[in-house]
Design an enzyme around this catalytic site. Structure first.
Site, PDB file in Angstrom:
ATOM      1  N   LYS A   1       0.845  -1.209   0.000  1.00 57.89           N
ATOM      2  CA  LYS A   1       0.000   0.000   0.000  1.00 57.89           C
ATOM      3  C   LYS A   1       0.878   1.255   0.000  1.00 57.89           C
ATOM      4  O   LYS A   1       2.072   1.194   0.327  1.00 57.89           O
ATOM      5  CB  LYS A   1      -0.906  -0.004   1.233  1.00 57.89           C
ATOM      6  CG  LYS A   1      -0.164   0.056   2.565  1.00 57.89           C
ATOM      7  CD  LYS A   1      -1.109  -0.175   3.744  1.00 57.89           C
ATOM      8  CE  LYS A   1      -0.335  -0.142   5.061  1.00 57.89           C
ATOM      9  NZ  LYS A   1      -1.203  -0.530   6.197  1.00 57.89           N
TER      10      LYS A   1
ATOM     11  N   ARG B   1     -10.894  -0.356  14.624  1.00 60.79           N
ATOM     12  CA  ARG B   1     -10.596   0.468  13.457  1.00 60.79           C
ATOM     13  C   ARG B   1     -11.472  -0.010  12.311  1.00 60.79           C
ATOM     14  O   ARG B   1     -12.494   0.594  12.027  1.00 60.79           O
ATOM     15  CB  ARG B   1      -9.097   0.346  13.135  1.00 60.79           C
ATOM     16  CG  ARG B   1      -8.558   1.450  12.307  1.00 60.79           C
ATOM     17  CD  ARG B   1      -7.054   1.380  12.134  1.00 60.79           C
ATOM     18  NE  ARG B   1      -6.606   0.240  11.345  1.00 60.79           N
ATOM     19  CZ  ARG B   1      -5.396   0.131  10.803  1.00 60.79           C
ATOM     20  NH1 ARG B   1      -4.499   1.078  10.998  1.00 60.79           N
ATOM     21  NH2 ARG B   1      -5.056  -0.919  10.091  1.00 60.79           N
TER      22      ARG B   1
ATOM     23  N   TYR C   1      16.844  30.130   8.780  1.00 62.46           N
ATOM     24  CA  TYR C   1      15.702  30.946   9.196  1.00 62.46           C
ATOM     25  C   TYR C   1      15.648  31.119  10.717  1.00 62.46           C
ATOM     26  O   TYR C   1      15.947  30.193  11.473  1.00 62.46           O
ATOM     27  CB  TYR C   1      14.400  30.284   8.752  1.00 62.46           C
ATOM     28  CG  TYR C   1      14.130  30.408   7.268  1.00 62.46           C
ATOM     29  CD1 TYR C   1      13.963  31.656   6.665  1.00 62.46           C
ATOM     30  CD2 TYR C   1      14.039  29.272   6.468  1.00 62.46           C
ATOM     31  CE1 TYR C   1      13.714  31.754   5.301  1.00 62.46           C
ATOM     32  CE2 TYR C   1      13.788  29.364   5.116  1.00 62.46           C
ATOM     33  CZ  TYR C   1      13.625  30.614   4.530  1.00 62.46           C
ATOM     34  OH  TYR C   1      13.380  30.719   3.193  1.00 62.46           O
TER      35      TYR C   1
ATOM     36  N   MET D   1      12.740  24.672   2.937  1.00 59.88           N
ATOM     37  CA  MET D   1      11.979  23.922   1.939  1.00 59.88           C
ATOM     38  C   MET D   1      12.878  23.037   1.077  1.00 59.88           C
ATOM     39  O   MET D   1      12.539  21.895   0.770  1.00 59.88           O
ATOM     40  CB  MET D   1      11.182  24.876   1.048  1.00 59.88           C
ATOM     41  CG  MET D   1      10.280  24.140   0.069  1.00 59.88           C
ATOM     42  SD  MET D   1       9.329  25.209  -1.011  1.00 59.88           S
ATOM     43  CE  MET D   1       8.178  25.957   0.124  1.00 59.88           C
TER      44      MET D   1
HETATM   45  C1  LIG Z   1      -0.427  -1.516   6.914  1.00 60.38           C
HETATM   46  C2  LIG Z   1      -1.004  -2.821   7.327  1.00 60.38           C
HETATM   47  C3  LIG Z   1      -0.183  -3.959   7.451  1.00 60.38           C
HETATM   48  C4  LIG Z   1       1.313  -3.904   7.382  1.00 60.38           C
HETATM   49  O1  LIG Z   1       1.779  -3.364   8.614  1.00 60.38           O
HETATM   50  P1  LIG Z   1       3.321  -3.292   8.995  1.00 60.38           P
HETATM   51  O2  LIG Z   1       3.311  -2.873  10.411  1.00 60.38           O
HETATM   52  O3  LIG Z   1       3.928  -2.292   8.091  1.00 60.38           O
HETATM   53  O4  LIG Z   1       3.890  -4.646   8.773  1.00 60.38           O
HETATM   54  C5  LIG Z   1      -0.804  -5.176   7.694  1.00 60.38           C
HETATM   55  N1  LIG Z   1      -2.149  -5.256   7.838  1.00 60.38           N
HETATM   56  C6  LIG Z   1      -2.945  -4.185   7.774  1.00 60.38           C
HETATM   57  C7  LIG Z   1      -4.404  -4.338   7.968  1.00 60.38           C
HETATM   58  C8  LIG Z   1      -2.401  -2.919   7.536  1.00 60.38           C
HETATM   59  O5  LIG Z   1      -3.200  -1.856   7.496  1.00 60.38           O
END
Ligand SMILES: *Cc1c(COP(=O)(O)O)cnc(C)c1O
Length: 344
Positions: free
Chosen positions: A34, A128, A242, A290
């Site tokens: 993802k 969640r 800055y 930046m």
């Molecule tokens: C992002 C995610 C993972 C992977 O998590 P890591 O801690 O990066 O290994 C696995 N399962 C779900 C549901 C996630 O949202």
């Protein structure tokens, strides 16, 4: 070279971590790719992971899955963690994506659109996404995977891990025909009874430790480096950057390096951030701008064109994250589109 900040991705290190997680858990690894593989590039990462034997991947969004399907072809199984959101059912089906159904409305929408292979998420305490165990649906055809997600996998001493694991074992036993997936990266290291049928790591594939600190079993995958644009000598009493964010108490030699917050360098690197340069760690001085940061290179033999490492094999991701007051995940996903990715 036209960019002064670059993100280098070591695909051999990614492959190493994939096999390390297989060896650790003894079950198939279903990589989480993802958010563009946490910023490292989902297509090149998934292609390499397929060469290493991965056949199933997880993404968060339908759009991520559609893009990945186009790039990877029909072979891999792709699960979408968001599930069947809004009117995405037709798009999911057209790309042969499997939604992880999280609640009754998603299940109804998916089945109403004709169904097809899909997964189910059980919420075992994180509150969640997913069905509460008592609300989980009857088994149905097309259900290929049941999963849940750990809230505290980065803390092996947290008793909630065991509570969630047992709740998942109970709830998932209703679905004997479905693959059981429970462990994220941290879960891969909690013990054999956390592995179930397949694990779902993200951060450990990309080189972050399972407990938010470096882990010698994993290799650094991503290296963020920045070129030195200019070196200057700053007399005692003058300030750098800055808002006079740093004031030199003694004469200092400063390297202005070409990476700033528009590249993903958190402003929270002030005051504790460090980079690796010329064989050692040196502080980031004053405010992050930046496009540039200032690094103290007093007494070092460096010149314009040399590179400093923000994170990578010499400045480990978790250490860089801790110094910036954040976590490895955020550090990786913060590297912006301005920074070219290169692969080897
Ligand atoms: C992002 C995610 C993972 C992977 O998590 P890591 O801690 O990066 O290994 C696995 N399962 C779900 C549901 C996630 O949202």
């Amino acid at each position: 070279m036209t960019a002064t900040a670059t993100l280098h991705i070591d695909l051999d290190a990614l492959a190493h971590n994939f096999h390390a997680l297989e060896a650790q858990t003894g079950v198939p690894v279903h990589p989480v790719v993802k958010a563009d593989s946490y910023g490292l590039g989902a297509v090149p990462c998934a292609r390499r992971l397929m060469q290493e034997g991965a056949r199933t991947f997880f993404i968060a969004r339908a759009a991520e899955g559609i893009a990945l399907r186009g790039a990877l072809g029909p072979e891999p199984v792709l699960y979408v963690l968001d599930g069947c959101v809004g009117d995405t059912a037709a798009d999911l089906k057209a790309a042969s994506l499997r939604p992880i159904l999280n609640h009754a409305d998603q299940l109804g929408t998916w089945l109403g659109a004709g169904g097809g292979p899909c997964g189910l998420q059980i919420d075992t305490g994180m509150n969640r996404l997913g069905f509460r165990p008592e609300d989980a649906p009857e088994p149905f055809d097309d259900l290929s995977l049941v999963m849940s997600h750990l809230a505290c996998a980065d803390d092996p001493a947290q008793p909630m891990n065991r509570t969630q694991r047992d709740a998942f074992a109970r709830a998932s036993s209703r679905y004997p025909q479905a693959l059981k997936s429970f462990a994220n990266s941290g879960g891969c290291f909690l013990g054999p009874d956390y592995a179930f049928d397949a694990v779902r790591p993200g951060i450990c594939l990309y080189g972050g430790g399972p407990e938010g600190r470096p882990d010698a079993r994993l290799r650094a995958v991503a290296t963020l480096s920045a070129d030195i644009l200019q070196i200057r000598d700053v007399p005692a009493g003058e300030s750098v950057g800055y808002s006079r964010g740093y004031v030199a108490e003694t004469p200092r030699r400063i390297a202005t390096c070409g990476a700033g917050y528009a590249d993903g360098i958190a402003r929270s690197n002030s005051p504790a951030g460090q980079v690796w340069v010329a064989g050692g760690l040196r502080p980031i001085l004053g405010r992050v701008s930046m496009d540039v940061i200032a690094v103290d290179v007093t007494d070092l033999d460096v010149r314009a064109g040399d590179a400093v490492q923000l994170f990578g094999p010499d400045r480990l991701l978790d250490d860089a994250a801790t110094a910036a007051g954040t976590i490895s995940y955020e550090l990786l996903t913060s590297v912006t589109a301005r920074v070219p990715r290169n692969y080897a």
